[in-house]
Design an enzyme around this catalytic site. Structure first.
Site, PDB file in Angstrom:
ATOM      1  N   SER A 121       1.893  -2.668   2.249  1.00 37.84           N
ATOM      2  CA  SER A 121       3.187  -3.338   2.412  1.00 37.84           C
ATOM      3  C   SER A 121       4.023  -2.615   3.460  1.00 37.84           C
ATOM      4  CB  SER A 121       3.895  -3.430   1.066  1.00 37.84           C
ATOM      5  OG  SER A 121       5.033  -4.238   1.139  1.00 37.84           O
ATOM      6  N   ASP A 123       2.700  -7.032   5.781  1.00 40.53           N
ATOM      7  CA  ASP A 123       1.808  -8.014   5.151  1.00 40.53           C
ATOM      8  C   ASP A 123       2.522  -9.333   4.859  1.00 40.53           C
ATOM      9  OD1 ASP A 123       3.279  -6.804   3.034  1.00 40.53           O
ATOM     10  OD2 ASP A 123       1.792  -7.455   1.592  1.00 40.53           O
TER      11      ASP A 123
END
Length: 568
Positions: free
Chosen positions: A143, A300
């Site tokens: 992330s 992401d």
């Protein structure tokens, strides 16, 4: 002990050459060695995440193989091995390598993998699991963590992150793998020949883009909106650009310096749209082109940040709570029809602003634990029961889901809707900041904040536990001059009603979270991060004006900080 684990790795004759070199670099650094080997990298309910490098407490091909071995056992145990596993990855170091290693382990068990040929956003992976009717999914990502991190997130057959019951089963399978160095992986070329490693790309993209059309609420709005977008060196550029274009928004300016995938995220201190510094280049470009809205996604592409001009023409970065409130109000206020059993789903640390907005439209709302997997779980539950119809889900950390063709937070969907909402309010002569002020005037001035305290290593973990225990056991009667009305301990799922002196059960799974409910719609909450060495303090207040809310927020935070400083 960690020294035994280190010796096991050092004596392993087939240790990957690159990992062997990296291990040799820290051989004289006992603190680094201990941190790399003092525990196994934890595979929790959200998968695993950690620094890349050699060691049992690091992301590397061996710890990834261990996770993949557990996933293979889980898929076989569910009797779904023929359906295969969809695998995506982002722009981080080793992401594609880890994705292929996962496929090689699954293939060793006869489980086919559908691996994207190049990087794709997390929400598209969630969609792909459902589209391909796969048994599970994996996305290799950390992330918005720093460049030295990567991670492995597992998804169930519904395209959602594994909820607690399923996660426990898989965690058990992962933990049964005694030696990660001995997990066998098949040959990639042989798997490709046998049809057990199948590369996917444009077919899934096309299907996702078709589904994305359903996010639009109104197609009759003027499209004269100027947009600046930055994917922050991640995965979102293509889908966001195409999504806006197919909705008729053609004045989209990409921050080219941040458009190329880059594992170093070289133009930002952190590739996190929650951090205002991530918008610096977008703001410069926005001023140059006179943009109506700026948007940024994390690597992401499951988180979206939004910035819009304020009354002085300066760009204001909205909080996740503010963006969520605006999107929710736009959906409920502009949709042609809203089902009577419509439902807003948010988390326990998300602002009460959303609930008040939903109430004003006669729509029910529901709280879940922190983590979008719980929102995805509720979508599936109500889809099967028919009790509610999902309308919108969000969390304060910049995660939103508009349509349930994905079952995880989707920054692509949110970007498309945010631009449409901005276009609507522009047609009404207002910016999103002015639209937000309108909502505050109607519902009250809600203000939230988040403080994270980083405490690394084993000693840090011990300190975090000490903090949580102290607040659980403390007899806190007030914070910021507001009475404590209830204390919710999610580790025991018990709500203590302080003023009444009674208790009641909380109908949610257990979690290491404590929340203090104050009078007048104020609250604060403590929660250790599940993916980083941090403890997080969440705050929410409500008053009639911004100034009053700012003063109240500062007072509540001061009460909590005083106690925290006495502990650490």
């Amino acid at each position: 002990m960690w020294k035994d684990e280190y010796k096991r790795w050092k004596d392993f004759s087939d240790l990957d050459e690159n990992l062997s070199v990296e291990l040799e670099k820290i051989v004289e650094d006992e603190a680094s060695l201990e941190d790399a080997f003092y525990k196994n990298l934890e595979f929790g309910t959200g998968g695993m995440r950690g620094k890349i490098g050699p060691g049992t407490n690091r992301m590397n091909i061996y710890t990834v193989r261990k996770a993949a071995e557990g996933l293979a056992s889980y898929v076989n145990d569910q009797g779904m091995s023929k359906r295969g596993v969809a695998i995506a990855y982002d722009s981080r170091y080793m992401s594609k390598e880890f994705a292929v290693e996962t496929a090689k382990v699954l293939g060793r068990h006869g489980i086919p993998s559908y691996v994207f040929t190049s990087l794709r956003p997390t929400p598209e992976l969630s969609f792909a699991v459902r589209h391909l009717k796969a048994a599970a999914g994996v996305v290799v990502t950390a992330s918005h963590n720093p460049p030295e991190y990567n991670g492995f997130k597992a998804y169930n057959e519904d395209g959602g992150q594994l909820p607690p019951a399923q996660a426990e089963v898989m965690i058990d399978f992962v933990n049964k793998v005694e030696n990660e160095l001995n997990v066998e992986a098949a040959d990639q070329k042989q798997l490709e020949q046998d049809g057990l490693l199948r590369w996917v790309d444009e077919d899934v993209d096309t299907a996702y883009m078709e589904a994305l059309k359903t996010v639009s609420v109104r197609d009759d709005l003027p499209k004269d909106l100027s947009v600046v977008f930055t994917p922050l060196h991640g995965t979102a550029r293509h889908l966001v650009e195409q999504g806006l274009k197919q909705n008729g928004f053609n004045s989209v300016h990409i921050v080219e310096e941040q458009a190329t995938p880059d594992p170093e995220f070289s133009t930002v201190a952190s590739p996190n749209p929650e951090e205002h510094q991530a918008f610096e280049m977008a703001i410069d470009q926005g001023k140059a082109v006179g943009a109506d809205i700026l948007m940024a996604t994390d690597p992401d592409a499951d988180r979206l940040g939004v910035a819009v001009p304020d009354e002085n023409g300066e760009y204001k970065v909205l909080t996740g709570n503010q963006t969520g409130a605006l999107l929710l109000d736009y959906i409920l206020g502009q949709s042609a029809s809203i089902p009577e059993n419509g439902l807003l789903v948010k988390t326990i640390v998300t602002s009460e602003f959303g609930r008040v907005i939903a109430d004003s439209y006669g729509i029910s709302s529901l709280d879940t634990l922190t983590g979008f997997k719980f929102i995805g779980e509720k979508i599936r539950e109500y889809e099967q029961s028919g009790e509610y119809k999902f309308l919108f889900g969000y969390e304060e950390s910049y995660g939103y889901l508009v349509k349930d063709f994905a079952r995880d937070k989707d920054a692509v969907q949110a970007a498309v809707l945010a631009v449409e909402a901005a276009a609507y309010w522009k047609s009404q002569g207002k910016t999103l900041v002015e639209a937000l002020d309108t909502l505050y005037q109607k519902h009250g001035y809600f203000l939230e904040d988040l403080k994270s305290v980083t405490l690394e290593g084993k000693s840090g973990a011990d300190t975090i536990e000490k903090i949580m225990n102290d607040f659980r056991e403390a007899d806190i009667q007030e914070a910021g001059g507001k009475k404590v009305m209830a204390v919710e301990d999610y580790s025991t799922t018990v709500r203590q009603l302080v003023q009444e002196g009674t208790t009641e059960e909380i109908d949610l799974p257990t979690s290491n979270v404590v929340k203090f409910i104050l009078e007048d719609d104020c609250w604060f909450c403590l929660r250790p991060s599940g993916t980083e060495p941090k403890i997080k303090f969440y705050y929410g207040v409500k008053s009639t004006t911004r100034r009053e809310s700012e003063e109240l927020l500062a007072a509540v935070k001061a009460t909590v900080d005083e106690r925290l400083h006495a502990i650490i």
